[in-house]
Motif scaffolding. Structure first.
Motif, PDB file in Angstrom:
ATOM      1  N   PRO A   1     -10.953  44.677 -13.262  1.00  0.00           N
ATOM      2  CA  PRO A   1      -9.618  44.940 -13.827  1.00  0.00           C
ATOM      3  C   PRO A   1      -8.587  43.887 -13.422  1.00  0.00           C
ATOM      4  N   GLY A   2      -8.654  43.404 -12.186  1.00  0.00           N
ATOM      5  CA  GLY A   2      -7.736  42.349 -11.761  1.00  0.00           C
ATOM      6  C   GLY A   2      -7.967  41.056 -12.503  1.00  0.00           C
ATOM      7  N   ILE A   3      -9.234  40.747 -12.793  1.00  0.00           N
ATOM      8  CA  ILE A   3      -9.541  39.537 -13.565  1.00  0.00           C
ATOM      9  C   ILE A   3      -8.949  39.646 -14.967  1.00  0.00           C
ATOM     10  N   ALA A   4      -9.060  40.830 -15.573  1.00  0.00           N
ATOM     11  CA  ALA A   4      -8.490  41.029 -16.908  1.00  0.00           C
ATOM     12  C   ALA A   4      -6.981  40.862 -16.894  1.00  0.00           C
ATOM     13  N   ALA A   5      -6.317  41.440 -15.892  1.00  0.00           N
ATOM     14  CA  ALA A   5      -4.861  41.316 -15.802  1.00  0.00           C
ATOM     15  C   ALA A   5      -4.438  39.871 -15.562  1.00  0.00           C
ATOM     16  N   ALA A   6      -5.132  39.176 -14.653  1.00  0.00           N
ATOM     17  CA  ALA A   6      -4.790  37.787 -14.368  1.00  0.00           C
ATOM     18  C   ALA A   6      -5.054  36.900 -15.574  1.00  0.00           C
TER      19      ALA A   6
END
Length: 289
Positions: free
Chosen positions: A206-211
């Protein structure tokens, strides 16, 4: 007489709270008014774009002109092609930044050594340094090595915008992730690389998607680099929008507003498509046990 205790969902009104709500409403209207005005302007004809404010007959003709051959004739730029070019630039820059930035963020979040903070600050400096400070040497270098007005050249320069953002955002995610999970994988016989791929990456997805989304938006909105380092062959959408303002001739404000609204759709569609991961990514690590 003691004040009555407020129940769930109730709030006590006072002059201060009413004033705060009024100030918030004024700020909200002030912030959204340019967007509302741009929508109204995009629905006006050439004759109404300056002579009227709210009393006009809405039309969708401006959007058709921007995407048609008539828009290409007015600006010498194919706006549809410019959108596709921007997608290629931004997706390429985000992919390059993810391939390099995810391992860099993992290393920065897991290992501390002398000078590690200096390295991270150097990476961050590429993000907050003014683009005009490096545009002249980049222009000279790009002309000398043949990267001017090329897809590879723009992807490479836009990763200067996206890479620091991805590294700094994902670094915090890896720092918040318990190291015991990877240590358990190492005890089970995993190599460090396999533990990173099989354990760490799925947890920070999820953090990769947001970044990646934030990096895509920053790359999409970049104007200085494409303006100087591209020509007529690979014009991105941010530069193409301004062509409707005219170069000393007639300024088509209504067409410019329509082009700007069309240009805002790809980042919006990307955000809606990964909304589930985006909400989880932005809230990851916010609540700790």
């Amino acid at each position: 007489m003691a004040a009555r205790e407020l129940g769930p969902g109730e709030r006590r009104f006072s002059p201060a709270s009413v004033g705060a709500d009024a100030a918030l409403l004024v700020w909200f209207v002030f912030s959204l008014f340019p967007l509302v005005w741009m929508v109204l302007l995009a629905l006006k004809t050439n004759a109404e774009q300056i002579s009227t404010y709210f009393a006009f007959t809405p039309t969708l003709e401006n959007f058709a002109i921007v995407l048609s051959d008539e828009g290409t004739r007015l600006t010498s730029v194919n706006f549809t092609q410019a959108i596709f070019t921007s997608v290629v630039y931004c997706v390429g820059a985000v992919i390059v930044s993810l391939v390099i930035g995810i391992p860099a963020a993992y290393a920065a979040g897991r290992w501390q050594y002398r000078g590690s903070n200096d390295v991270m600050f150097t990476i961050l400096s590429f993000r907050f340094a003014p683009e005009l400070m490096v545009i002249v040497p980049l222009f000279v270098i790009y002309n000398q090595i043949g990267l001017f007005d090329t897809n590879v050249g723009m992807i490479w320069v836009l990763q200067l915008v996206t890479m620091p953002l991805i590294v700094w955002i994902l670094r915090s995610y890896f720092q918040d992730m318990p190291a015991e999970l990877e240590q358990a994988a190492l005890l089970d016989g995993y190599t460090r690389r396999r533990a990173f791929v099989m354990v760490a990456l799925p947890l920070v997805r999820p953090g990769i998607a947001a970044a990646a989304l934030l990096a895509f938006i920053f790359a999409w909105n970049n104007y200085v680099f494409p303006l100087i380092l591209t020509g007529s062959q690979h014009t991105p959408v941010t530069v193409a929008v301004t062509r409707f303002l005219g170069g000393g001739g007639q300024a088509y404000y209504n067409l410019t507003a329509a082009a700007a609204l069309i240009a805002a759709l790809p980042p919006l569609l990307v955000a809606l498509s990964i909304q589930r991961y985006l909400v989880r990514g932005l809230s990851f690590g916010a609540v700790k046990a």
